[in-house]
Design a protein around this motif. Sequence first.
Motif, PDB file in Angstrom:
ATOM      1  N   ALA A 169       0.826  -1.205   0.000  1.00 47.75           N
ATOM      2  CA  ALA A 169       0.000   0.000   0.000  1.00 47.75           C
ATOM      3  C   ALA A 169       0.861   1.257   0.000  1.00 47.75           C
ATOM      4  N   ASN A 170       1.889   1.275   0.819  1.00 44.49           N
ATOM      5  CA  ASN A 170       2.781   2.434   0.853  1.00 44.49           C
ATOM      6  C   ASN A 170       3.529   2.602  -0.451  1.00 44.49           C
TER       7      ASN A 170
ATOM      8  N   LEU B  81      -5.671   5.692  -1.439  1.00 46.09           N
ATOM      9  CA  LEU B  81      -4.613   5.026  -0.673  1.00 46.09           C
ATOM     10  C   LEU B  81      -4.153   5.885   0.495  1.00 46.09           C
ATOM     11  N   ASP B  82      -3.924   7.156   0.241  1.00 46.88           N
ATOM     12  CA  ASP B  82      -3.448   8.035   1.310  1.00 46.88           C
ATOM     13  C   ASP B  82      -4.472   8.145   2.428  1.00 46.88           C
ATOM     14  N   ALA B  83      -5.743   8.239   2.049  1.00 43.14           N
ATOM     15  CA  ALA B  83      -6.787   8.316   3.070  1.00 43.14           C
ATOM     16  C   ALA B  83      -6.900   7.006   3.838  1.00 43.14           C
ATOM     17  N   MET B  84      -6.774   5.889   3.114  1.00 36.36           N
ATOM     18  CA  MET B  84      -6.851   4.576   3.769  1.00 36.36           C
ATOM     19  C   MET B  84      -5.698   4.377   4.739  1.00 36.36           C
ATOM     20  N   LEU B  85      -4.501   4.829   4.350  1.00 38.04           N
ATOM     21  CA  LEU B  85      -3.328   4.649   5.215  1.00 38.04           C
ATOM     22  C   LEU B  85      -3.413   5.501   6.482  1.00 38.04           C
TER      23      LEU B  85
ATOM     24  N   LEU C 136       3.743   5.526  -5.929  1.00 33.18           N
ATOM     25  CA  LEU C 136       3.841   5.334  -7.374  1.00 33.18           C
ATOM     26  C   LEU C 136       2.689   5.971  -8.143  1.00 33.18           C
ATOM     27  N   TYR C 137       1.489   5.976  -7.568  1.00 36.58           N
ATOM     28  CA  TYR C 137       0.358   6.539  -8.287  1.00 36.58           C
ATOM     29  C   TYR C 137       0.587   8.037  -8.530  1.00 36.58           C
ATOM     30  N   PRO C 138       0.205   8.533  -9.695  1.00 35.85           N
ATOM     31  CA  PRO C 138       0.428   9.954 -10.007  1.00 35.85           C
ATOM     32  C   PRO C 138      -0.287  10.866  -9.022  1.00 35.85           C
ATOM     33  N   SER C 139       0.366  11.951  -8.699  1.00 32.95           N
ATOM     34  CA  SER C 139      -0.231  12.940  -7.813  1.00 32.95           C
ATOM     35  C   SER C 139      -1.531  13.447  -8.422  1.00 32.95           C
ATOM     36  N   GLY C 140      -2.563  13.516  -7.609  1.00 27.33           N
ATOM     37  CA  GLY C 140      -3.856  13.976  -8.094  1.00 27.33           C
ATOM     38  C   GLY C 140      -4.757  12.883  -8.597  1.00 27.33           C
TER      39      GLY C 140
END
Length: 990
Positions: A964-965, A981-985, A970-974
């Motif tokens: 997940a991290n 992912l960021d919210a889930m983490l 790796l996923y493009p910003s925006g």
Amino acid sequence: MIPKECKRLAEVDFPIAVVSKHSAREKSIRHGHPSTLHLWWARRPLAACRAMLLGLLLPDPCDPLCPAEFKTKARKALSELFGARPGDEGLRKSLLTFIGDVADWDVANHPRWIGVARELVKAAHPDETPLVVDPFAGGGSIPLEALRLGCEAFASDLNPVACLILKVMLEDIPRHGPELAEELRRVGGEIKKQAEKELAEFYPKDPDGATPIVYLWARTVRCESPNCGGEIPLVRSLWLCKKAGRRQALRYKVVRPKGKGPHVEFEVFSPAKESSVEAGFAEGGKAKCPACGSVLDGPRVRAQLSAERGGASPRFSAAGSRIGGAMLTAVVTTSSNSFGRSYRAATASDYRSCFAVSKRPEPNSPYEEINPVRPSPNARGLSAVTRYGMSAFSDLYSRRQREALCAFAREVSRRSKTNGVEMLALAVGRAANAWTSLCRWHQTGEKVEGAFSGQKIPMVWDFAEVVPFSSSTGGWDGAVEWVAAVAERAVAFRNVGQVQQADAAIAILPEASASVWFTDPPYYDAVPYADLSDFFLVWLKRSLPAFRLGDPYLPGNPLSPKAQECVWNQSHCDSAGQPKTASFFEAKFSEVAATGKKTLSDEGVACVVFAHKSTDGWEALLTGLIGGGFVITASWPIATEMAQRTNARGTASLMGSVHLVCRPRPGDAPVGDWGEVLRELPKRVGDWMERLQGEGIRGADLVFACIGPALEVFSRYQKVETADGREVKLAEYLVKVWEVVGRSALEQVLGTAEAKARNGAAGALEEDARLTALFLWTLQATDSEEVHHGDTENTEKEIDEEDEDSVSSASPKSGFSLPFDVARRFAQPLGVDLPKWEGRIIETDKGVVRLLPVSERAEQLFGEDGAEAVAHQLERDPAQTLQQSLFPELDEMPSPQRRGGRRGKKIILDEESLRSLRLSGESGPTTLDRVHAAMLLQAGGQANGLRSLIKAEQERGPDFLRLANALSALYPSGSEEKRLLDAMLLAVPR
């Protein structure tokens, strides 16, 4: 003289980041920039060429063989700019700083900066001015910069249009200087005055004194619905102007005259809101009848337009009434009594001038008739228009546009003894691009856009016709001014180059005569230069009848040479009559490289630029380069593209061009040991990846830039053999290169266990996680300064073709895309079976692999009813026991309690849902599946279920959070995936 063994600066170090910034910025610089002289495709930025040339021409001060005299002179020249830096290392840093700074367009003609650059070149080559040779000179960036640096330049190209551009830039402008600009303006004004006198009746002023500057037309077809037969104007949009405070649009009424088919009449109005403007009548290659609402499908639209050879001109009765063909929808005017542009509906008097021109005999000429000249059969880049019946170049223009272009070309031809007449011919070429029925009206900029969109000419239903005498964008004055501004800006040129039309594979210069062989060869199958340039050639030949513009190898050919062109284009045949395949390109470029090697002196160095995302294209180029006798000694990716260009979003489009620095391979080169080559490869690639990532190089740029140093290990040998004496071919070695690059990337993004992972080894994540990580890693964009488009004059636009085969009303699919061959090259050596993941995490279509967005996996993971429905079912029967579930650890956990009136949701899949998840040969869900499931829970706002999932995964082991991290990085910003992912983490307990 630089000793043969002394390394050049570009073989040791290069200021990638600074040069990339200046190269990308250069795309937004318009007025006076040499790229605005005339359209040429895939032109290299001057910044990159200037900087790389200096790196090739100057020795490395830290090399023991670097001449002491050079170091003394270089220190003196640079001290005024940067002060004194002690030691050879300090001098190297000063040189690299200077190379980066002098790449800035703002100092390209600054006497102090360019003076220092010339001093450095002279210090490195004191005995003889270095000769720079470019056999694929094209738009002329490389030889132009060679002249700027005080070198001799020899530029050749097979294409006659390229050769004319080169002659102007490398011979005419340096020979005559900035004074040429005023001469061009003066003679251009005379030409306009004479042409206006000849064409005045065809471009009348309005009765109220307003001056038309642009006529807006629409091609038409007839409705084929029974009892209708109405005329359908192929208008994409009824908007005329979208500027704030000045919005103008068209509205229409259907007129049904007795005994005739219905037609529409337009009027101009100022809409108060967007919804006040109705949709147009053409979309996706189809036409909708405004009278009866029926739709005419693409093939019938094409058939009707083909019958009229594109339908660019109106048709008239003998009495002068319009009876069909193109319809005038509106007229753009200017007036001394009003500010800006005004819009009015078409009138009968507007058609009278078109009728008058239709009564004239077609323009003719003893030296070049445009009417019979046709594009090559199946000409690439023109197929979108030839399928609509535009079988001759004359069909690309309305009758009035042809008359105007012929008049201006004729006036230029009468001034054959004028200094810079070739530049006036290029102004005609610019006009040809703006005075065609394939130009669009830019509703926000209120200007005409040229016919070309990148490397093609798309079909245009509703087009803009410029009045040639207008001072607005697209007029003759503008064409002359763009050309003159280039001459005016070239104040720092002193040398005159040499230009010759030639096949790059044929030796022209004496052996060992060049100090630098630097070229930007055709990109495999990417750009059909010959087909595209023919659009301009027919007008340039009219303008310059005394010049030999054509095919020197086939005198009867009225178009540019095709057989000898170094491209993969099966629409054409080679000189032996065989289709030009990939093997033709490889063999041809090998001949070119061998010729280049002979041309280079013993102390010489070469550089080859390539920017193709196809691995097949790369391999063909490398095979030809190595087969031609070169050793690759360095590889520098320079960002040359603007980050926000349309075709770069969500794809692996290269942001840069990779510059391969090469040396001739010695005739006594040894035979390499395959085992030693493989042992050296990982360290060489790893070191280079670390070096380039420090410069902000990412993704596809990094992938292809690593091929260069990897090839150094292989190409230094005359051949490489295994222990049993078998010769290893380049293709076999490149498989190993891709494997090493892929493993190095996985080690960076997923941890060291992935570097050793093969076929699911212990400690490694599953195939789908490795594939996803590599996919996203390759898509990462190289860091580059955000550059906004400047004046779009003569730029390569990204617009959709108006064609039923390429345009759809449906939105493009979301997700991220890679060319299939790139995905396959990575997957195979890393033990990833692409077909196994088809439909689960990837989708392949027309040579492109799409990584499915997480939202498209919801049904796979949760069944048809979705996660929420499953949660409700489980809450009704929390004691239910399932034989299998996506997260078996959650089976033992109690259902979440209600909170704040909202029921908690626990996610466990039933057997039916699980069947959609499991694949043949898979024991169950993978780590990636569980990460995606968590992201979907986050998207659905199911906080309780998400917390339970995360707790279970933490108890399972570290893989879930590790992946997940990694994916978050790796996923493009925006992107939506990164947001989820960021919210889930954030929900992970610390």
